[in-house]
Design a protein around this motif. Structure first.
Motif, PDB file in Angstrom:
ATOM      1  N   ASP A  32      42.176  36.281  48.355  1.00  0.00           N
ATOM      2  CA  ASP A  32      41.136  37.179  47.825  1.00  0.00           C
ATOM      3  C   ASP A  32      40.379  37.803  48.992  1.00  0.00           C
ATOM      4  O   ASP A  32      40.034  37.119  49.956  1.00  0.00           O
ATOM      5  CB  ASP A  32      40.155  36.400  46.937  1.00  0.00           C
ATOM      6  CG  ASP A  32      39.130  37.332  46.308  1.00  0.00           C
ATOM      7  OD1 ASP A  32      39.333  37.740  45.161  1.00  0.00           O
ATOM      8  OD2 ASP A  32      38.132  37.666  46.984  1.00  0.00           O
ATOM      9  N   ASN A  33      40.103  39.122  48.862  1.00  0.00           N
ATOM     10  CA  ASN A  33      39.429  39.814  49.973  1.00  0.00           C
ATOM     11  C   ASN A  33      37.908  39.870  49.811  1.00  0.00           C
ATOM     12  O   ASN A  33      37.231  40.520  50.605  1.00  0.00           O
ATOM     13  CB  ASN A  33      40.014  41.216  50.163  1.00  0.00           C
ATOM     14  CG  ASN A  33      39.873  42.063  48.908  1.00  0.00           C
ATOM     15  OD1 ASN A  33      39.176  41.684  47.964  1.00  0.00           O
ATOM     16  ND2 ASN A  33      40.528  43.212  48.876  1.00  0.00           N
ATOM     17  N   ARG A  41      31.763  40.876  40.568  1.00  0.00           N
ATOM     18  CA  ARG A  41      30.591  40.687  41.437  1.00  0.00           C
ATOM     19  C   ARG A  41      29.458  41.652  41.093  1.00  0.00           C
ATOM     20  O   ARG A  41      28.407  41.617  41.709  1.00  0.00           O
ATOM     21  CB  ARG A  41      31.000  40.802  42.913  1.00  0.00           C
ATOM     22  CG  ARG A  41      31.974  39.701  43.307  1.00  0.00           C
ATOM     23  CD  ARG A  41      32.300  39.633  44.789  1.00  0.00           C
ATOM     24  NE  ARG A  41      33.257  38.559  44.992  1.00  0.00           N
ATOM     25  CZ  ARG A  41      34.587  38.709  44.942  1.00  0.00           C
ATOM     26  NH1 ARG A  41      35.114  39.900  44.750  1.00  0.00           N
ATOM     27  NH2 ARG A  41      35.379  37.659  45.090  1.00  0.00           N
ATOM     28  N   ASP A 164      43.026  40.689  52.864  1.00  0.00           N
ATOM     29  CA  ASP A 164      43.658  41.670  51.986  1.00  0.00           C
ATOM     30  C   ASP A 164      45.098  41.265  51.757  1.00  0.00           C
ATOM     31  O   ASP A 164      45.810  40.976  52.725  1.00  0.00           O
ATOM     32  CB  ASP A 164      43.661  43.050  52.661  1.00  0.00           C
ATOM     33  CG  ASP A 164      42.358  43.778  52.464  1.00  0.00           C
ATOM     34  OD1 ASP A 164      41.790  43.686  51.355  1.00  0.00           O
ATOM     35  OD2 ASP A 164      41.903  44.438  53.416  1.00  0.00           O
ATOM     36  N   CYS A 190      45.797  38.575  39.661  1.00  0.00           N
ATOM     37  CA  CYS A 190      44.505  38.535  38.959  1.00  0.00           C
ATOM     38  C   CYS A 190      43.571  39.444  39.747  1.00  0.00           C
ATOM     39  O   CYS A 190      42.428  39.096  40.016  1.00  0.00           O
ATOM     40  CB  CYS A 190      43.913  37.124  38.961  1.00  0.00           C
ATOM     41  SG  CYS A 190      45.056  35.816  38.549  1.00  0.00           S
ATOM     42  N   GLY A 192      42.373  42.545  39.232  1.00  0.00           N
ATOM     43  CA  GLY A 192      41.563  43.585  38.607  1.00  0.00           C
ATOM     44  C   GLY A 192      42.143  44.971  38.798  1.00  0.00           C
ATOM     45  O   GLY A 192      43.371  45.154  38.705  1.00  0.00           O
ATOM     46  N   PRO A 193      41.291  45.973  39.100  1.00  0.00           N
ATOM     47  CA  PRO A 193      41.769  47.352  39.197  1.00  0.00           C
ATOM     48  C   PRO A 193      42.888  47.556  40.220  1.00  0.00           C
ATOM     49  O   PRO A 193      43.651  48.515  40.115  1.00  0.00           O
ATOM     50  CB  PRO A 193      40.514  48.138  39.612  1.00  0.00           C
ATOM     51  CG  PRO A 193      39.372  47.309  39.129  1.00  0.00           C
ATOM     52  CD  PRO A 193      39.825  45.880  39.249  1.00  0.00           C
ATOM     53  N   TRP A 243      18.826  42.615  35.608  1.00  0.00           N
ATOM     54  CA  TRP A 243      19.936  43.581  35.801  1.00  0.00           C
ATOM     55  C   TRP A 243      19.811  44.572  34.654  1.00  0.00           C
ATOM     56  O   TRP A 243      19.601  44.161  33.509  1.00  0.00           O
ATOM     57  CB  TRP A 243      21.209  42.759  35.704  1.00  0.00           C
ATOM     58  CG  TRP A 243      22.552  43.402  35.769  1.00  0.00           C
ATOM     59  CD1 TRP A 243      23.430  43.350  36.813  1.00  0.00           C
ATOM     60  CD2 TRP A 243      23.238  44.110  34.725  1.00  0.00           C
ATOM     61  NE1 TRP A 243      24.605  43.978  36.486  1.00  0.00           N
ATOM     62  CE2 TRP A 243      24.510  44.458  35.207  1.00  0.00           C
ATOM     63  CE3 TRP A 243      22.907  44.487  33.425  1.00  0.00           C
ATOM     64  CZ2 TRP A 243      25.449  45.165  34.454  1.00  0.00           C
ATOM     65  CZ3 TRP A 243      23.831  45.194  32.673  1.00  0.00           C
ATOM     66  CH2 TRP A 243      25.080  45.526  33.189  1.00  0.00           C
ATOM     67  N   GLY A 313      38.785  44.564  30.873  1.00  0.00           N
ATOM     68  CA  GLY A 313      37.902  45.620  30.374  1.00  0.00           C
ATOM     69  C   GLY A 313      36.430  45.277  30.471  1.00  0.00           C
ATOM     70  O   GLY A 313      35.947  44.823  31.512  1.00  0.00           O
ATOM     71  N   THR A 314      35.715  45.465  29.362  1.00  0.00           N
ATOM     72  CA  THR A 314      34.264  45.246  29.358  1.00  0.00           C
ATOM     73  C   THR A 314      33.917  43.785  29.051  1.00  0.00           C
ATOM     74  O   THR A 314      32.746  43.440  28.981  1.00  0.00           O
ATOM     75  CB  THR A 314      33.598  46.117  28.279  1.00  0.00           C
ATOM     76  OG1 THR A 314      34.184  45.786  27.015  1.00  0.00           O
ATOM     77  CG2 THR A 314      33.794  47.603  28.531  1.00  0.00           C
TER      78      THR A 314
HETATM   79  C1  FAD Z   1      28.761  47.498  35.787  1.00  0.00           C
HETATM   80  C2  FAD Z   1      29.635  46.508  35.075  1.00  0.00           C
HETATM   81  C3  FAD Z   1      29.056  45.638  34.171  1.00  0.00           C
HETATM   82  C4  FAD Z   1      29.842  44.701  33.489  1.00  0.00           C
HETATM   83  N1  FAD Z   1      29.227  43.809  32.645  1.00  0.00           N
HETATM   84  C5  FAD Z   1      29.965  42.879  32.005  1.00  0.00           C
HETATM   85  C6  FAD Z   1      29.352  41.900  31.179  1.00  0.00           C
HETATM   86  O1  FAD Z   1      28.129  41.863  31.062  1.00  0.00           O
HETATM   87  N2  FAD Z   1      30.140  41.007  30.532  1.00  0.00           N
HETATM   88  C7  FAD Z   1      31.506  41.002  30.672  1.00  0.00           C
HETATM   89  O2  FAD Z   1      32.178  40.162  30.065  1.00  0.00           O
HETATM   90  N3  FAD Z   1      32.118  41.900  31.473  1.00  0.00           N
HETATM   91  C8  FAD Z   1      31.383  42.835  32.139  1.00  0.00           C
HETATM   92  N4  FAD Z   1      31.988  43.745  32.954  1.00  0.00           N
HETATM   93  C9  FAD Z   1      33.454  43.705  33.044  1.00  0.00           C
HETATM   94  C10 FAD Z   1      33.893  42.543  33.938  1.00  0.00           C
HETATM   95  O3  FAD Z   1      33.216  42.675  35.151  1.00  0.00           O
HETATM   96  C11 FAD Z   1      35.413  42.564  34.128  1.00  0.00           C
HETATM   97  O4  FAD Z   1      36.063  42.481  32.885  1.00  0.00           O
HETATM   98  C12 FAD Z   1      35.848  41.350  34.964  1.00  0.00           C
HETATM   99  O5  FAD Z   1      35.000  41.157  36.048  1.00  0.00           O
HETATM  100  C13 FAD Z   1      37.272  41.504  35.452  1.00  0.00           C
HETATM  101  O6  FAD Z   1      37.545  40.359  36.214  1.00  0.00           O
HETATM  102  P1  FAD Z   1      38.906  40.142  36.985  1.00  0.00           P
HETATM  103  O7  FAD Z   1      38.801  38.845  37.678  1.00  0.00           O
HETATM  104  O8  FAD Z   1      40.044  40.359  36.041  1.00  0.00           O
HETATM  105  O9  FAD Z   1      38.965  41.340  38.041  1.00  0.00           O
HETATM  106  P2  FAD Z   1      38.052  41.577  39.352  1.00  0.00           P
HETATM  107  O10 FAD Z   1      36.660  41.257  39.106  1.00  0.00           O
HETATM  108  O11 FAD Z   1      38.391  42.961  39.817  1.00  0.00           O
HETATM  109  O12 FAD Z   1      38.599  40.549  40.402  1.00  0.00           O
HETATM  110  C14 FAD Z   1      39.704  40.857  41.225  1.00  0.00           C
HETATM  111  C15 FAD Z   1      39.582  40.094  42.521  1.00  0.00           C
HETATM  112  O13 FAD Z   1      40.713  40.416  43.318  1.00  0.00           O
HETATM  113  C16 FAD Z   1      40.306  40.740  44.636  1.00  0.00           C
HETATM  114  N5  FAD Z   1      41.281  41.708  45.132  1.00  0.00           N
HETATM  115  C17 FAD Z   1      41.633  42.898  44.585  1.00  0.00           C
HETATM  116  N6  FAD Z   1      42.605  43.480  45.318  1.00  0.00           N
HETATM  117  C18 FAD Z   1      42.889  42.623  46.336  1.00  0.00           C
HETATM  118  C19 FAD Z   1      43.804  42.662  47.453  1.00  0.00           C
HETATM  119  N7  FAD Z   1      44.648  43.663  47.675  1.00  0.00           N
HETATM  120  N8  FAD Z   1      43.795  41.621  48.310  1.00  0.00           N
HETATM  121  C20 FAD Z   1      42.951  40.561  48.126  1.00  0.00           C
HETATM  122  N9  FAD Z   1      42.068  40.484  47.092  1.00  0.00           N
HETATM  123  C21 FAD Z   1      42.058  41.498  46.225  1.00  0.00           C
HETATM  124  C22 FAD Z   1      38.888  41.305  44.496  1.00  0.00           C
HETATM  125  O14 FAD Z   1      38.116  41.111  45.653  1.00  0.00           O
HETATM  126  C23 FAD Z   1      38.347  40.476  43.330  1.00  0.00           C
HETATM  127  O15 FAD Z   1      37.730  39.303  43.792  1.00  0.00           O
HETATM  128  C24 FAD Z   1      31.238  44.664  33.679  1.00  0.00           C
HETATM  129  C25 FAD Z   1      31.816  45.525  34.618  1.00  0.00           C
HETATM  130  C26 FAD Z   1      31.026  46.443  35.312  1.00  0.00           C
HETATM  131  C27 FAD Z   1      31.673  47.359  36.321  1.00  0.00           C
END
Ligand code: FAD
Length: 352
Positions: A32-33, A41, A164, A190, A192-193, A243, A313-314
């Protein structure tokens, strides 16, 4: 270095997948980066059983909410932190019609909404003229404590590499993957975007959505509830810190914070809040949302050494623990994944 699993990403999805794999005694490494603007976060961590002005019960709420409460309690206990708190939502009605909407839901027997027992209770803190309803139970996940605490735990066990991940260095074979000096039976994304640019998964119907939030200091505002009026005002763990967010943009040129959101949030605070506030931060990021609003969970149909836990998603805070647990049971015991979330539904697209 040889592992059962290589996980990419320690947002809320990677945190729970690594938690369940650890519970099962599997070996793994997380790369994780620590990207500071990753959605995990930035998020407020709200878990809300209803959605929108029409108060529609969210998908699988009856299963997801109790599961999430239990899962965050468990991981919090393991780490010696508080990972979740119940914070019901006080929904300030923007007009008299909203009260009617609440009454209709209550008459229909909805278990998650009710009118506030004392509608004048919040008058010392807010301006409002049409009363308020309450969404119960709702929760806030303390992502700001949980993610660093789990990261530290992984680092202490030599299970986390902060760098990375470079996809061009990944070699995928039939029953294993290798990356630099690491060999694993499977790799699970895992990230994310970032998965949108991953050739294994770029054909999935991602629909990224930009969100923004302000972090504000409001001395004297009670922190027992989430307050909602157009935007949500959410107590963070630190005293007097809240927040407020968030926007939902489908069209955007970049992921930077915008002056338009800051104005919208501050205009709301000025007209709604009776207490002074101070803006500490303005943050923005991308939600890994999907066209049909369901996550992507499972193994690639052509290459079972490659998997994904994404598309939260959200609602990552409620979806991630549940589907990380399901994916773990699927990986270890071939148990089924909920059909609407199972990656199998895209077998044709991913087999192109
Ligand atoms: C403003 C905002 C408010 C939100 N509020 C809520 C809320 O109140 N409740 C809720 O349930 N959801 C909320 N969400 C949505 C929620 O944040 C996401 O659904 C969730 O965080 C997705 O988590 P994830 O672990 O799948 O992805 P991410 O959070 O994107 O985690 C991916 C991880 O992979 C790491 N990474 C990515 N690419 C690389 C790479 N190439 N090398 C190494 N590491 C990498 C990143 O650093 C990160 O740590 C909100 C989102 C936003 C933007």
């Amino acid at each position: 270095m040889q592992f059962d699993y290589l996980l990419i990403g320690q947002g809320i999805s990677g945190t729970f997948l690594s938690y369940y794999l650890q519970k099962e005694g599997k070996s793994f490494l997380v790369i994780d980066n620590n990207f500071k603007d990753s959605p995990s976060r930035i998020a407020a961590g709200i878990i809300n059983p209803v959605t929108g002005r029409r108060l529609v019960t969210v998908w699988m709420a009856d299963e997801l909410l109790p599961f999430a409460w239990q899962a965050y309690q468990e991981i919090g206990n393991k780490l010696g932190i508080s990972a979740i708190a119940q914070k019901n939502i006080i929904d300030f009605f923007p007009n008299p019609f909203m009260r009617e909407g609440y009454k209709k839901k209550i008459e229909e027997g909805d278990q998650y909404v009710r009118l506030c027992s004392d509608e004048k209770q919040f008058e010392p803190f807010f301006n409002y003229e049409f009363g308020c309803g309450e969404v119960k139970p709702a929760y806030t996940v303390h992502l700001e404590s949980l993610l660093p605490a789990w990261r530290k735990h992984l680092q202490q066990n030599n299970q986390l590499l902060q760098e990375d991940f470079d996809l061009s260095l990944l070699l995928v074979e039939k029953e294993s993957v290798s990356y630099k000096n690491i060999i694993a039976e499977r790799i699970i994304f895992c990230d994310g975007p970032s998965s949108m640019a991953n050739p294994w998964f770029s054909l999935l119907p991602f629909a990224p959505n930009k969100g923004e939030a302000l972090v504000v200091e409001i001395p004297g505002l009670p922190a027992e509830n989430i307050y909602k009026r157009t935007l949500s005002l959410v107590p963070m763990q630190q005293n007097d810190i809240f927040w407020i967010g968030s926007a939902y943009h489908w069209d955007f040129d970049n992921t930077d914070p915008t002056p338009a959101f800051r104005k919208e949030a501050e205009d709301l605070l000025k007209s709604w809040l009776k207490l002074p506030y101070k803006v500490l931060e303005h943050r923005s990021g991308l939600r890994p949302a999907t066209l049909e609003r369901r996550p992507f969970v499972g193994l690639h149909p052509l290459q079972p050494a490659v998997g994904i836990l994404n598309g939260m998603g959200t609602k990552g805070c409620s979806l991630a623990p549940f589907f990380a647990s399901q994916l773990t049971a699927h990986l270890l015991r071939k148990q089924p994944i909920t059909a609407e979330a199972d990656l199998n539904r895209f077998s044709k697209i991913l087999s192109r």
